[in-house]
Design an enzyme around this catalytic site. Structure first.
Site, PDB file in Angstrom:
ATOM      1  N   TYR A 164      38.423   0.350 -13.984  1.00  0.00           N
ATOM      2  CA  TYR A 164      37.941  -0.429 -12.825  1.00  0.00           C
ATOM      3  C   TYR A 164      38.617  -1.806 -12.800  1.00  0.00           C
ATOM      4  O   TYR A 164      39.105  -2.256 -11.753  1.00  0.00           O
ATOM      5  CB  TYR A 164      36.422  -0.566 -12.942  1.00  0.00           C
ATOM      6  CG  TYR A 164      35.756  -1.246 -11.760  1.00  0.00           C
ATOM      7  CD1 TYR A 164      35.567  -0.566 -10.559  1.00  0.00           C
ATOM      8  CD2 TYR A 164      35.298  -2.561 -11.852  1.00  0.00           C
ATOM      9  CE1 TYR A 164      34.944  -1.187  -9.478  1.00  0.00           C
ATOM     10  CE2 TYR A 164      34.669  -3.178 -10.785  1.00  0.00           C
ATOM     11  CZ  TYR A 164      34.493  -2.485  -9.600  1.00  0.00           C
ATOM     12  OH  TYR A 164      33.872  -3.104  -8.531  1.00  0.00           O
ATOM     13  N   ASP A 172      38.748  10.659   2.856  1.00  0.00           N
ATOM     14  CA  ASP A 172      38.899  10.214   1.471  1.00  0.00           C
ATOM     15  C   ASP A 172      40.139   9.321   1.409  1.00  0.00           C
ATOM     16  O   ASP A 172      41.257   9.787   1.616  1.00  0.00           O
ATOM     17  CB  ASP A 172      39.074  11.463   0.581  1.00  0.00           C
ATOM     18  CG  ASP A 172      39.267  11.106  -0.875  1.00  0.00           C
ATOM     19  OD1 ASP A 172      39.514   9.924  -1.185  1.00  0.00           O
ATOM     20  OD2 ASP A 172      39.174  12.026  -1.711  1.00  0.00           O
ATOM     21  N   VAL A 173      39.943   8.038   1.121  1.00  0.00           N
ATOM     22  CA  VAL A 173      41.085   7.111   1.162  1.00  0.00           C
ATOM     23  C   VAL A 173      42.117   7.391   0.071  1.00  0.00           C
ATOM     24  O   VAL A 173      43.254   6.925   0.149  1.00  0.00           O
ATOM     25  CB  VAL A 173      40.661   5.612   1.087  1.00  0.00           C
ATOM     26  CG1 VAL A 173      39.831   5.214   2.285  1.00  0.00           C
ATOM     27  CG2 VAL A 173      39.954   5.293  -0.216  1.00  0.00           C
TER      28      VAL A 173
HETATM   29  P1  NAP Z   1      28.655   1.720  -3.090  1.00  0.00           P
HETATM   30  O1  NAP Z   1      27.305   1.284  -2.665  1.00  0.00           O
HETATM   31  O2  NAP Z   1      28.799   2.663  -4.216  1.00  0.00           O
HETATM   32  O3  NAP Z   1      29.421   2.289  -1.794  1.00  0.00           O
HETATM   33  C1  NAP Z   1      30.750   2.709  -1.906  1.00  0.00           C
HETATM   34  C2  NAP Z   1      31.233   3.233  -0.599  1.00  0.00           C
HETATM   35  O4  NAP Z   1      32.613   3.608  -0.784  1.00  0.00           O
HETATM   36  C3  NAP Z   1      30.501   4.477  -0.124  1.00  0.00           C
HETATM   37  O5  NAP Z   1      30.335   4.427   1.278  1.00  0.00           O
HETATM   38  C4  NAP Z   1      31.456   5.613  -0.488  1.00  0.00           C
HETATM   39  O6  NAP Z   1      31.428   6.724   0.366  1.00  0.00           O
HETATM   40  C5  NAP Z   1      32.775   4.925  -0.299  1.00  0.00           C
HETATM   41  N1  NAP Z   1      33.860   5.612  -1.031  1.00  0.00           N
HETATM   42  C6  NAP Z   1      33.952   5.838  -2.358  1.00  0.00           C
HETATM   43  N2  NAP Z   1      35.070   6.514  -2.634  1.00  0.00           N
HETATM   44  C7  NAP Z   1      35.694   6.727  -1.449  1.00  0.00           C
HETATM   45  C8  NAP Z   1      36.877   7.381  -1.081  1.00  0.00           C
HETATM   46  N3  NAP Z   1      37.683   7.958  -1.977  1.00  0.00           N
HETATM   47  N4  NAP Z   1      37.213   7.429   0.228  1.00  0.00           N
HETATM   48  C9  NAP Z   1      36.417   6.849   1.159  1.00  0.00           C
HETATM   49  N5  NAP Z   1      35.271   6.212   0.869  1.00  0.00           N
HETATM   50  C10 NAP Z   1      34.920   6.148  -0.427  1.00  0.00           C
HETATM   51  O7  NAP Z   1      29.555   0.455  -3.514  1.00  0.00           O
HETATM   52  P2  NAP Z   1      29.382  -1.107  -3.212  1.00  0.00           P
HETATM   53  O8  NAP Z   1      28.597  -1.685  -4.310  1.00  0.00           O
HETATM   54  O9  NAP Z   1      28.979  -1.319  -1.822  1.00  0.00           O
HETATM   55  O10 NAP Z   1      30.883  -1.588  -3.443  1.00  0.00           O
HETATM   56  C11 NAP Z   1      31.786  -1.712  -2.374  1.00  0.00           C
HETATM   57  C12 NAP Z   1      33.074  -2.344  -2.908  1.00  0.00           C
HETATM   58  O11 NAP Z   1      32.782  -3.609  -3.498  1.00  0.00           O
HETATM   59  C13 NAP Z   1      33.749  -1.519  -4.003  1.00  0.00           C
HETATM   60  O12 NAP Z   1      35.146  -1.606  -3.881  1.00  0.00           O
HETATM   61  C14 NAP Z   1      33.302  -2.199  -5.271  1.00  0.00           C
HETATM   62  O13 NAP Z   1      34.197  -1.994  -6.314  1.00  0.00           O
HETATM   63  C15 NAP Z   1      33.268  -3.638  -4.817  1.00  0.00           C
HETATM   64  N6  NAP Z   1      32.407  -4.481  -5.636  1.00  0.00           N
HETATM   65  C16 NAP Z   1      31.074  -4.218  -5.727  1.00  0.00           C
HETATM   66  C17 NAP Z   1      30.284  -5.036  -6.518  1.00  0.00           C
HETATM   67  C18 NAP Z   1      28.811  -4.807  -6.658  1.00  0.00           C
HETATM   68  O14 NAP Z   1      28.206  -5.499  -7.508  1.00  0.00           O
HETATM   69  N7  NAP Z   1      28.191  -3.945  -5.910  1.00  0.00           N
HETATM   70  C19 NAP Z   1      30.860  -6.107  -7.203  1.00  0.00           C
HETATM   71  C20 NAP Z   1      32.212  -6.337  -7.074  1.00  0.00           C
HETATM   72  C21 NAP Z   1      32.982  -5.522  -6.279  1.00  0.00           C
HETATM   73  P3  NAP Z   1      30.192   7.766   0.388  1.00  0.00           P
HETATM   74  O15 NAP Z   1      29.034   6.987   0.940  1.00  0.00           O
HETATM   75  O16 NAP Z   1      30.682   8.783   1.352  1.00  0.00           O
HETATM   76  O17 NAP Z   1      30.013   8.226  -0.999  1.00  0.00           O
END
Ligand code: NAP
Length: 248
Positions: free
Chosen positions: A156, A64-65
């Site tokens: 966020y 957990d980061v």
């Molecule tokens: P996602 O599908 O929800 O995946 C998030 C990942 O982060 C999962 O592997 C999760 O682990 C991990 N995670 C969450 N909390 C954590 C913690 N405390 N310690 C370690 N790992 C943790 O999200 P995503 O859409 O790929 O987004 C990835 C990044 O891009 C995020 O920072 C998000 O804010 C950013 N972002 C996303 C979008 C979008 O449209 N999707 C747009 C802009 C920015 P588990 O698998 O173990 O739960």
């Protein structure tokens, strides 16, 4: 194919979504990749999927980061397993959306704790090994929401805007060591994070995107590869939006 063959890359939040895509893209280019995520199952499955295509490229680490001590310990384990780290991608992120009136202190702390403090915690865990590398790269995954804000996402947006200030400060501090630090600000990308949004919300989002489409994980991964490449050595302290034109 082998652009990163001598590199070790740490990607947080790589259990699925953008992080998994970024980890896989580096593995495809020959890197050794530490696949970090909160739970054992998701990072294990993600690393296994990557290893199926690129045998031996990925190693899973459940951590957990937001937990400072846990990520420091994990950092030591990674360096001992994989050797010095050259590239860190701070990608782990969560949402706990809600209008301000309903947003609890816990929702605020959880989002800031993972998205912003998590990046600090993780960089602390790898700062020494990164500084020893002559051309290290730090890439922080921010968001367009950190640039333009969004109703219902005060926590966020604050975390992602905070990451931008963090990026610029780290870039200035580490520039004398030829370490670059940049932020990627994705718009809306098709992942679990956006799949949970209702149909109406998704339709409204598409109206805000000049290119009228959500982005794909692979597109963010390609940008990360470029920022990490030697061709991008002169880019630091930047926030690069990849958002279908949302923030032009
Ligand atoms: P996602 O599908 O929800 O995946 C998030 C990942 O982060 C999962 O592997 C999760 O682990 C991990 N995670 C969450 N909390 C954590 C913690 N405390 N310690 C370690 N790992 C943790 O999200 P995503 O859409 O790929 O987004 C990835 C990044 O891009 C995020 O920072 C998000 O804010 C950013 N972002 C996303 C979008 C979008 O449209 N999707 C747009 C802009 C920015 P588990 O698998 O173990 O739960």
């Amino acid at each position: 194919m082998d652009r990163f063959k001598d590199k070790t890359v740490v990607v947080t939040g790589a259990g699925r979504g953008i992080g998994q895509g970024v980890a896989e893209a580096f593995a495809a280019e020959g890197a050794k990749v530490a696949v970090l995520s909160r739970n054992e199952q998701s990072c294990g499955q993600s690393a296994a999927a990557i290893n199926e295509k690129y045998p031996g490229a990925a190693k899973p680490y459940a951590v957990d980061v937001s937990d400072y001590d846990a990520i420091q310990e994990c950092g030591k384990e990674i360096v001992s397993d994989l050797g010095s780290v050259n590239i860190l991608v701070n990608n782990a992120g969560i949402t706990r959306d809600g209008l301000l009136l309903r947003m609890s202190e816990e929702d605020w702390d959880a989002v800031l704790g993972t998205n912003l403090k998590g990046a600090f915690n993780t960089l602390k865990a790898f700062q020494r090994t990164l500084m020893k590398s002559s051309d290290a790269r730090i890439i922080n995954i921010s968001s367009v929401i950190g640039l333009i804000g969004n109703a219902g996402q005060a926590n966020y947006a604050a975390s992602k805007a905070g990451l931008i200030g963090f990026t610029k400060s780290v870039a200035r501090e580490l520039a004398p060591r030829q370490v670059t630090c940049n932020a990627i600000a994705p718009g809306f990308v098709r992942t679990d994070m956006t799949d949970v949004l209702g149909e109406k919300v998704q339709e409204d989002i598409l109206k805000m995107i000049p290119l009228r489409e959500m982005g794909e994980v692979e597109e963010i991964a390609h940008l990360a590869l470029y920022i990490a490449s030697s061709e991008a050595r002169y880019i630091t302290g930047q926030v690069i939006a990849i958002d279908g034109g949302m923030t032009m």
